[in-house]
Scaffold this motif. Structure first.
Motif, PDB file in Angstrom:
ATOM      1  N   LEU A 116      40.338  48.830  39.109  1.00 54.43           N
ATOM      2  CA  LEU A 116      40.037  47.969  37.960  1.00 54.43           C
ATOM      3  C   LEU A 116      40.489  48.611  36.661  1.00 54.43           C
ATOM      4  CD1 LEU A 116      36.480  46.496  38.532  1.00 54.43           C
ATOM      5  CD2 LEU A 116      38.530  45.225  37.984  1.00 54.43           C
ATOM      6  N   LEU A 117      40.145  49.848  36.493  1.00 58.55           N
ATOM      7  CA  LEU A 117      40.498  50.559  35.267  1.00 58.55           C
ATOM      8  C   LEU A 117      41.988  50.876  35.211  1.00 58.55           C
ATOM      9  CD1 LEU A 117      39.478  51.801  32.658  1.00 58.55           C
ATOM     10  CD2 LEU A 117      39.072  53.914  33.900  1.00 58.55           C
ATOM     11  N   MET A 118      42.529  51.393  36.297  1.00 61.33           N
ATOM     12  CA  MET A 118      43.927  51.824  36.284  1.00 61.33           C
ATOM     13  C   MET A 118      44.897  50.642  36.188  1.00 61.33           C
ATOM     14  SD  MET A 118      44.096  55.064  36.269  1.00 61.33           S
ATOM     15  CE  MET A 118      42.608  55.193  35.320  1.00 61.33           C
ATOM     16  N   ILE A 119      44.664  49.598  36.962  1.00 62.90           N
ATOM     17  CA  ILE A 119      45.573  48.453  36.936  1.00 62.90           C
ATOM     18  C   ILE A 119      45.492  47.730  35.602  1.00 62.90           C
ATOM     19  CG2 ILE A 119      46.094  46.203  37.964  1.00 62.90           C
ATOM     20  CD1 ILE A 119      45.228  47.383  40.667  1.00 62.90           C
ATOM     21  N   SER A 120      44.296  47.566  35.068  1.00 61.10           N
ATOM     22  CA  SER A 120      44.180  46.880  33.774  1.00 61.10           C
ATOM     23  C   SER A 120      44.831  47.703  32.660  1.00 61.10           C
ATOM     24  CB  SER A 120      42.727  46.544  33.443  1.00 61.10           C
ATOM     25  OG  SER A 120      41.928  47.691  33.386  1.00 61.10           O
ATOM     26  N   MET A 121      44.714  49.029  32.728  1.00 59.73           N
ATOM     27  CA  MET A 121      45.390  49.881  31.739  1.00 59.73           C
ATOM     28  C   MET A 121      46.909  49.753  31.873  1.00 59.73           C
ATOM     29  SD  MET A 121      43.370  51.643  29.738  1.00 59.73           S
ATOM     30  CE  MET A 121      44.322  53.036  29.249  1.00 59.73           C
ATOM     31  N   PHE A 122      47.400  49.761  33.108  1.00 59.78           N
ATOM     32  CA  PHE A 122      48.833  49.643  33.340  1.00 59.78           C
ATOM     33  C   PHE A 122      49.338  48.278  32.880  1.00 59.78           C
ATOM     34  CE2 PHE A 122      52.476  48.506  36.019  1.00 59.78           C
ATOM     35  CZ  PHE A 122      53.339  49.543  35.698  1.00 59.78           C
ATOM     36  N   LEU A 123      48.624  47.213  33.207  1.00 61.60           N
ATOM     37  CA  LEU A 123      49.044  45.878  32.784  1.00 61.60           C
ATOM     38  C   LEU A 123      49.068  45.752  31.270  1.00 61.60           C
ATOM     39  CD1 LEU A 123      47.262  43.553  35.370  1.00 61.60           C
ATOM     40  CD2 LEU A 123      49.709  43.973  35.138  1.00 61.60           C
ATOM     41  N   TRP A 124      48.051  46.306  30.606  1.00 61.93           N
ATOM     42  CA  TRP A 124      48.039  46.264  29.139  1.00 61.93           C
ATOM     43  C   TRP A 124      49.242  47.025  28.584  1.00 61.93           C
ATOM     44  CZ3 TRP A 124      47.342  50.893  26.378  1.00 61.93           C
ATOM     45  CH2 TRP A 124      47.470  50.746  25.003  1.00 61.93           C
ATOM     46  N   TRP A 125      49.515  48.182  29.154  1.00 62.57           N
ATOM     47  CA  TRP A 125      50.609  49.018  28.682  1.00 62.57           C
ATOM     48  C   TRP A 125      51.938  48.289  28.835  1.00 62.57           C
ATOM     49  CZ3 TRP A 125      53.609  52.612  32.093  1.00 62.57           C
ATOM     50  CH2 TRP A 125      54.475  53.421  31.359  1.00 62.57           C
ATOM     51  N   LYS A 126      52.190  47.721  30.018  1.00 62.88           N
ATOM     52  CA  LYS A 126      53.458  47.051  30.276  1.00 62.88           C
ATOM     53  C   LYS A 126      53.545  45.690  29.579  1.00 62.88           C
ATOM     54  CE  LYS A 126      56.058  49.661  32.655  1.00 62.88           C
ATOM     55  NZ  LYS A 126      57.164  50.266  31.928  1.00 62.88           N
TER      56      LYS A 126
END
Length: 136
Positions: A116-126
């Motif tokens: 939840l944390l890692m994917i949402s951070m990655f999606l926000w970043w990209k």
């Protein structure tokens, strides 16, 4: 906005697992999505054309919350289908806040919690980078 978005997700995900009980309620979930969208609109309206790219991406921080909330519903649905119960969140960092349901959490739920944390951070970043590059 990014700091508010990040720490609200970090707090809910890692430090205080009982917060997730509130996300199971559809009314609370809808209100949080609406607040996230309002925060995103407010952030976009504050962006100036002469800002650097990283400033624009940081201003798009509420995308993190929107992604988090969408992924939460998806992962909770997966747990509901697999275990016939909502997703339980283990509170492995702070033992004094551990809840009884957290003891029944499985490794799949732990992976989903971390994701939840890692994917949402990655999606926000990209996604933030792509929006800042192409539209702002």
């Amino acid at each position: 906005m990014f700091i508010i978005s990040f720490f609200s997700v970090w707090f809910a995900n890692v430090l205080y697992s009982p917060t997730h009980k509130y996300l199971r309620d559809n009314k609370v979930h809808f209100i949080l999505v609406a607040i996230s969208i309002i925060m995103l609109i407010a952030s976009v309206l504050q962006i100036k054309p002469d800002w650097e790219k990283f400033q624009k991406v940081n201003a798009l921080g509420p995308i993190l919350l929107i992604c988090y909330l969408a992924l939460y519903k998806l992962f909770d649905f997966i747990a509901l289908k697999k275990y016939n119960r909502h997703m339980y969140f283990s509170c492995r960092i702070s033992n004094w806040m551990e809840k009884e349901e957290a003891k029944e959490a499985t490794w799949l739920e732990f992976v989903m919690q971390f994701s939840l944390l890692m994917i949402s951070m990655f999606l926000w970043w990209k996604l933030g980078d792509w929006i800042a590059e192409n539209y702002l």
